[in-house]
Design an enzyme around this catalytic site. Sequence first.
Site, short mmCIF file in Angstrom:
data_model
loop_
_atom_site.label_atom_id
_atom_site.label_comp_id
_atom_site.label_asym_id
_atom_site.label_seq_id
_atom_site.Cartn_x
_atom_site.Cartn_y
_atom_site.Cartn_z
N GLU A 150 0.56 -1.43 -0.41
CA GLU A 150 0.15 0.17 0.22
C GLU A 150 0.62 1.05 0.14
O GLU A 150 2.20 0.76 0.93
CB GLU A 150 -1.54 0.12 1.57
CG GLU A 150 -2.12 0.88 1.31
CD GLU A 150 -2.64 1.50 2.55
OE1 GLU A 150 -2.19 2.55 2.88
OE2 GLU A 150 -2.47 0.78 3.33
N CYS A 200 -3.38 6.59 5.65
CA CYS A 200 -3.26 6.87 4.07
C CYS A 200 -4.71 7.53 3.12
O CYS A 200 -4.39 7.71 1.93
CB CYS A 200 -3.24 5.10 3.66
SG CYS A 200 -1.89 4.86 4.78
#
Length: 515
Positions: A265, A302
């Site tokens: 990620e 994120c």
Amino acid sequence: MTPYGDLLIGGARMRGAAATFSAINPANGSSMEPSFAGATTEQVEQAASLAWDAFPVYKETSLEDRARFLEAIAEGILAIGDELVLRAIDETGLPRGRIEGERARTVGQLRLFAKEVRDGVFQELRFDPANAERKPVAKPDLRLRNVALGPVAVFGASNFPLAFSVAGGDTASALAAGCPVIVKAHSAHPGTSALVGKAVVDAVAACGLPSGTFALLFDAGFEVGQALVADHRVRAVGFTGSRRGGTALMKIASERKQPIPVYAEMSSINPVILYPNALLGRGAEIGRSFAASLTLGAGQFCTNPGLIIAIEGAGLDAFIDSAAAALADAPAQTMLTGGICEAYRKGVARLSSSPSVSQVSAGKEGTPHQAAAALFETTAAAFLGNPELQEEVFGAAGLIVRCHDHGELRRVVASLEGQLTIALHVDAKDIDAASQMIPQLELLAGRLLVNGFGTGVEVSPAMVHGGPYPATSDGRSTSVGTLAIYRFLRPVSYQDFPVGLLPAPLKNVKAGHRL
């Protein structure tokens, strides 16, 4: 329990033989005790060898034993008590409420995967029986199950010292799948990592599992991580971090004699599309909510909403005025590390110096160790002509893109890279226009949401925390939720096996069964 600076290999503490380093308190820049020593190539080799030896035993543990192991880790983390919370606060600058919430999430993830293991559905047991009478060729007996990939290397994340770290989602899902785990702790919070690592090692011993089921390694640089990904016994990687770091690991993994999957990620600006009627009805309200989401945790999520896309008009002006006022009152916040803070400031300076970008608002200045929020705006034409404006600024910085009409808005959306989340703010009169965008948005992000912001990722069987590159390295997967277990499994078919030779889960499967 006091954190120690040793590696955990084979269930034992072992002093690293590479360079030493210390955690730095990001609030004041002071060094913290104890010192931590990095692992050598030989120590990485030892951890990988023990994990490989543990694999054939651990992957065949009963579902109940594996579930109890995950629950034992959860209980061990809770048993550390306030010492874990205080150490994490000192190493990250995050407030107590955030750390306590993250601890609860970490424990909840482990328990959720324990339930998933007990359910057994992830095995996907299937049985298609033989038919000797079928013409012209007899039909074979076929049975299928998912099996664990092998040892997994997990990289602790800087922004989540618990939930995406030593016993976080990657570790929990890999252990649930039946894979031993070797964690490369993040150098920003080694004391927190050591405390949690000890809880995992204690759970391994208490549950009678092979000592190589888990290992914890430290390193202030890149050598340990690179060696782990290159080691032939490591069969998958879980990573949360920068695009540069993720792609570097992907390159190493792809160049191995046997390439392996890297579930990374990496980078997302999480666009928010504001539709005209929603803005006209509640532009100021949305602006205040956006400012709160942008500054939550100093913007170090994120899924932080870094990009606003909207059509010009009175509603957008109301949104901007409201967001700007809220951000002007926002206090500066301590960021996770000095390096992250400096990178954020450089990103803000890059936007400030762009001739096609105007600054709308800035938060209050703080200490040299803190960063202020920033909000900018640009035109759709400028955004489309300058790819650099899509680059993530990790922190509480946002960019508003003003569009002339729906056609220009669609062109801006079409120019975007892959994302973790895309949020839509709509009212009833916006539904028709928004519905036309959904097929396009499904190609761009792993999670679409309405009238909210992506910050806050629910740990749920229905959650996707992933998306097309560069949000993640593999948009078919998720790092949050029970679906994450499938990253570390692969299907194996057994043809015409006598019952005595079948793996235990397949021996009593009924014909036509699909679990």
